[in-house]
Design a protein around this motif. Sequence first.
Motif, PDB file in Angstrom:
ATOM      1  N   GLN A 206      -3.970 -10.808   5.452  1.00 13.80           N
ATOM      2  CA  GLN A 206      -3.523  -9.751   4.547  1.00 13.80           C
ATOM      3  C   GLN A 206      -2.529  -8.819   5.248  1.00 13.80           C
ATOM      4  OE1 GLN A 206      -6.557  -7.145   2.891  1.00 13.80           O
ATOM      5  NE2 GLN A 206      -5.362  -6.922   1.038  1.00 13.80           N
ATOM      6  N   PRO A 207      -1.266  -9.265   5.369  1.00  8.13           N
ATOM      7  CA  PRO A 207      -0.273  -8.314   5.872  1.00  8.13           C
ATOM      8  C   PRO A 207      -0.014  -7.246   4.809  1.00  8.13           C
ATOM      9  CG  PRO A 207       0.789 -10.375   5.224  1.00  8.13           C
ATOM     10  CD  PRO A 207      -0.695 -10.570   5.076  1.00  8.13           C
ATOM     11  N   PHE A 208       0.328  -6.043   5.265  1.00  5.40           N
ATOM     12  CA  PHE A 208       0.562  -4.917   4.364  1.00  5.40           C
ATOM     13  C   PHE A 208       2.025  -4.497   4.404  1.00  5.40           C
ATOM     14  CE2 PHE A 208      -3.961  -4.662   4.923  1.00  5.40           C
ATOM     15  CZ  PHE A 208      -4.430  -4.133   3.738  1.00  5.40           C
ATOM     16  N   ILE A 209       2.602  -4.303   3.236  1.00  9.31           N
ATOM     17  CA  ILE A 209       3.935  -3.723   3.112  1.00  9.31           C
ATOM     18  C   ILE A 209       3.712  -2.237   2.893  1.00  9.31           C
ATOM     19  CG2 ILE A 209       6.032  -3.633   1.707  1.00  9.31           C
ATOM     20  CD1 ILE A 209       5.456  -6.642   1.041  1.00  9.31           C
ATOM     21  N   ILE A 210       4.259  -1.397   3.804  1.00  9.90           N
ATOM     22  CA  ILE A 210       3.925   0.033   3.763  1.00  9.90           C
ATOM     23  C   ILE A 210       5.126   0.937   3.450  1.00  9.90           C
ATOM     24  CG2 ILE A 210       1.989  -0.377   5.330  1.00  9.90           C
ATOM     25  CD1 ILE A 210       3.640   1.225   7.464  1.00  9.90           C
ATOM     26  N   GLY A 211       6.281   0.377   3.148  1.00 13.66           N
ATOM     27  CA  GLY A 211       7.405   1.211   2.728  1.00 13.66           C
ATOM     28  C   GLY A 211       8.584   1.139   3.656  1.00 13.66           C
ATOM     29  N   GLY A 212       9.570   1.882   3.329  1.00 14.73           N
ATOM     30  CA  GLY A 212       9.778   2.805   2.242  1.00 14.73           C
ATOM     31  C   GLY A 212      10.226   2.149   0.947  1.00 14.73           C
ATOM     32  N   GLY A 213      10.927   2.948   0.155  1.00 17.63           N
ATOM     33  CA  GLY A 213      11.288   2.558  -1.193  1.00 17.63           C
ATOM     34  C   GLY A 213      11.998   1.217  -1.289  1.00 17.63           C
ATOM     35  N   GLU A 214      12.985   0.972  -0.444  1.00 20.23           N
ATOM     36  CA  GLU A 214      13.729  -0.289  -0.489  1.00 20.23           C
ATOM     37  C   GLU A 214      12.852  -1.471  -0.073  1.00 20.23           C
ATOM     38  OE1 GLU A 214      16.804  -0.776  -1.807  1.00 20.23           O
ATOM     39  OE2 GLU A 214      16.555   1.342  -2.362  1.00 20.23           O
TER      40      GLU A 214
ATOM     41  N   ASP B 187      -6.854   9.938   2.011  1.00 20.77           N
ATOM     42  CA  ASP B 187      -5.963   8.803   1.788  1.00 20.77           C
ATOM     43  C   ASP B 187      -5.481   8.232   3.120  1.00 20.77           C
ATOM     44  OD1 ASP B 187      -4.470   6.999   0.099  1.00 20.77           O
ATOM     45  OD2 ASP B 187      -2.681   8.126   0.693  1.00 20.77           O
ATOM     46  N   PHE B 188      -5.186   9.097   4.092  1.00 17.88           N
ATOM     47  CA  PHE B 188      -4.813   8.616   5.426  1.00 17.88           C
ATOM     48  C   PHE B 188      -5.951   7.777   6.021  1.00 17.88           C
ATOM     49  CE2 PHE B 188      -2.020  12.603   6.083  1.00 17.88           C
ATOM     50  CZ  PHE B 188      -0.904  11.962   5.554  1.00 17.88           C
ATOM     51  N   LYS B 189      -7.169   8.245   5.845  1.00 14.09           N
ATOM     52  CA  LYS B 189      -8.337   7.531   6.366  1.00 14.09           C
ATOM     53  C   LYS B 189      -8.458   6.146   5.714  1.00 14.09           C
ATOM     54  CE  LYS B 189     -13.356   7.918   6.762  1.00 14.09           C
ATOM     55  NZ  LYS B 189     -14.530   8.692   6.384  1.00 14.09           N
ATOM     56  N   ARG B 190      -8.270   6.090   4.412  1.00 16.72           N
ATOM     57  CA  ARG B 190      -8.336   4.815   3.691  1.00 16.72           C
ATOM     58  C   ARG B 190      -7.224   3.874   4.169  1.00 16.72           C
ATOM     59  NH1 ARG B 190      -6.137   3.007  -1.497  1.00 16.72           N
ATOM     60  NH2 ARG B 190      -7.552   1.498  -2.459  1.00 16.72           N
ATOM     61  N   PHE B 191      -6.011   4.411   4.324  1.00 19.74           N
ATOM     62  CA  PHE B 191      -4.885   3.622   4.818  1.00 19.74           C
ATOM     63  C   PHE B 191      -5.227   3.018   6.186  1.00 19.74           C
ATOM     64  CE2 PHE B 191      -1.108   3.267   7.453  1.00 19.74           C
ATOM     65  CZ  PHE B 191      -0.234   2.551   6.649  1.00 19.74           C
ATOM     66  N   LYS B 192      -5.775   3.838   7.061  1.00 16.53           N
ATOM     67  CA  LYS B 192      -6.138   3.376   8.406  1.00 16.53           C
ATOM     68  C   LYS B 192      -7.189   2.275   8.334  1.00 16.53           C
ATOM     69  CE  LYS B 192      -8.015   4.901  12.825  1.00 16.53           C
ATOM     70  NZ  LYS B 192      -8.571   6.017  13.593  1.00 16.53           N
ATOM     71  N   GLU B 193      -8.236   2.479   7.530  1.00 15.64           N
ATOM     72  CA  GLU B 193      -9.301   1.490   7.402  1.00 15.64           C
ATOM     73  C   GLU B 193      -8.773   0.158   6.874  1.00 15.64           C
ATOM     74  OE1 GLU B 193     -12.166   3.451   4.897  1.00 15.64           O
ATOM     75  OE2 GLU B 193     -12.934   4.668   6.546  1.00 15.64           O
TER      76      GLU B 193
ATOM     77  N   ILE C 228       0.857  -1.179   0.000  1.00  9.41           N
ATOM     78  CA  ILE C 228       0.000   0.000   0.000  1.00  9.41           C
ATOM     79  C   ILE C 228       0.895   1.231   0.000  1.00  9.41           C
ATOM     80  CG2 ILE C 228      -0.283  -0.066   2.521  1.00  9.41           C
ATOM     81  CD1 ILE C 228      -3.211   0.968   2.029  1.00  9.41           C
ATOM     82  N   ALA C 229       0.606   2.158  -0.920  1.00  7.66           N
ATOM     83  CA  ALA C 229       1.461   3.338  -1.066  1.00  7.66           C
ATOM     84  C   ALA C 229       0.688   4.461  -1.733  1.00  7.66           C
ATOM     85  CB  ALA C 229       2.680   2.996  -1.930  1.00  7.66           C
ATOM     86  N   ALA C 230       1.223   5.662  -1.579  1.00 11.02           N
ATOM     87  CA  ALA C 230       0.771   6.824  -2.351  1.00 11.02           C
ATOM     88  C   ALA C 230       1.988   7.324  -3.107  1.00 11.02           C
ATOM     89  CB  ALA C 230       0.214   7.906  -1.436  1.00 11.02           C
ATOM     90  N   ALA C 231       1.845   7.485  -4.414  1.00 16.94           N
ATOM     91  CA  ALA C 231       2.977   7.882  -5.252  1.00 16.94           C
ATOM     92  C   ALA C 231       2.532   8.891  -6.301  1.00 16.94           C
ATOM     93  CB  ALA C 231       3.589   6.655  -5.935  1.00 16.94           C
TER      94      ALA C 231
ATOM     95  N   THR D 189      -5.808  -1.416   9.649  1.00 18.45           N
ATOM     96  CA  THR D 189      -6.151  -1.687  11.041  1.00 18.45           C
ATOM     97  C   THR D 189      -6.392  -3.181  11.249  1.00 18.45           C
ATOM     98  OG1 THR D 189      -6.985   0.522  11.486  1.00 18.45           O
ATOM     99  CG2 THR D 189      -7.878  -1.236  12.852  1.00 18.45           C
ATOM    100  N   SER D 190      -5.866  -3.699  12.341  1.00 15.03           N
ATOM    101  CA  SER D 190      -5.950  -5.110  12.737  1.00 15.03           C
ATOM    102  C   SER D 190      -5.057  -6.026  11.914  1.00 15.03           C
ATOM    103  CB  SER D 190      -7.396  -5.626  12.699  1.00 15.03           C
ATOM    104  OG  SER D 190      -8.201  -4.868  13.571  1.00 15.03           O
ATOM    105  N   HIS D 191      -4.139  -5.461  11.155  1.00 11.41           N
ATOM    106  CA  HIS D 191      -3.220  -6.262  10.345  1.00 11.41           C
ATOM    107  C   HIS D 191      -1.773  -5.995  10.752  1.00 11.41           C
ATOM    108  CE1 HIS D 191      -6.151  -7.857   7.510  1.00 11.41           C
ATOM    109  NE2 HIS D 191      -6.737  -6.674   7.536  1.00 11.41           N
ATOM    110  N   TYR D 192      -0.898  -6.857  10.277  1.00  6.53           N
ATOM    111  CA  TYR D 192       0.535  -6.617  10.389  1.00  6.53           C
ATOM    112  C   TYR D 192       0.914  -5.616   9.310  1.00  6.53           C
ATOM    113  CZ  TYR D 192       1.279 -10.599  13.496  1.00  6.53           C
ATOM    114  OH  TYR D 192       1.266 -11.454  14.568  1.00  6.53           O
ATOM    115  N   ILE D 193       1.765  -4.655   9.673  1.00  7.24           N
ATOM    116  CA  ILE D 193       2.291  -3.714   8.681  1.00  7.24           C
ATOM    117  C   ILE D 193       3.818  -3.855   8.688  1.00  7.24           C
ATOM    118  CG2 ILE D 193       0.336  -2.132   8.567  1.00  7.24           C
ATOM    119  CD1 ILE D 193       1.707  -0.318  10.604  1.00  7.24           C
ATOM    120  N   ILE D 194       4.348  -4.084   7.502  1.00  4.46           N
ATOM    121  CA  ILE D 194       5.775  -4.356   7.318  1.00  4.46           C
ATOM    122  C   ILE D 194       6.424  -3.111   6.737  1.00  4.46           C
ATOM    123  CG2 ILE D 194       7.455  -5.800   6.101  1.00  4.46           C
ATOM    124  CD1 ILE D 194       5.165  -7.968   6.000  1.00  4.46           C
ATOM    125  N   MET D 195       7.505  -2.666   7.384  1.00  2.00           N
ATOM    126  CA  MET D 195       8.144  -1.416   6.963  1.00  2.00           C
ATOM    127  C   MET D 195       9.623  -1.454   7.294  1.00  2.00           C
ATOM    128  SD  MET D 195       6.617   0.709  10.147  1.00  2.00           S
ATOM    129  CE  MET D 195       5.362  -0.536  10.324  1.00  2.00           C
TER     130      MET D 195
END
Length: 164
Positions: free
Chosen positions: A91-99, A27-33, A5-8, A36-42
């Motif tokens: 559904q874990p989410f990869i949230i950044g950064g670039g690398e 977009d922040f609201k959508r990201f939160k929705e 998940i990203a904004a570019a 939420t309740s998932h793993y976020i990988i960063m």
Amino acid sequence: MITMIAAAGEKNELGKDNGLLWHLPDDFKRFKEMTTSHYIIMGRKTFESFPKPLPNRTHLVITRNKTYAKPGAVVVHSMAEALQISENDSQPFIIGGGEIYKMGLPIADKIELTRVHGTFNDADTFFPEFSKEDWRLISEVEHDKDERHKFSFTYETWVRKEWV
């Protein structure tokens, strides 16, 4: 299903100096929705850009630093380790950064991309290019500029073609 998940921006710009190039409350609201309740990988820099850990999410922070430890972070040293820890999340989410996005692209099943309609020449971090031959756009929702959003943008949902 592993989701990035990203904004570019139009040229895949993500940010500068470990910050965003725009402020898009919807977009922040959508990201939160979505996350939420998932793993976020960063990566470590992304985690450190937050004023505090995001509520109701498990933060998996990938770093090469073997002694790194921060409250609110589960520290790992590879994408494989992050995915192993999050294997019970549907559904874990990869949230950044670039690398981290570059590491995630070959293994992701889905990309939730907010395409910000603008170019940002001072960006120093970018979302990786991905082949339209490998991915299929299944949804587009446009959002116009308004009093709270300096830029128009489009929510794009991409799925890997081999899964469609």
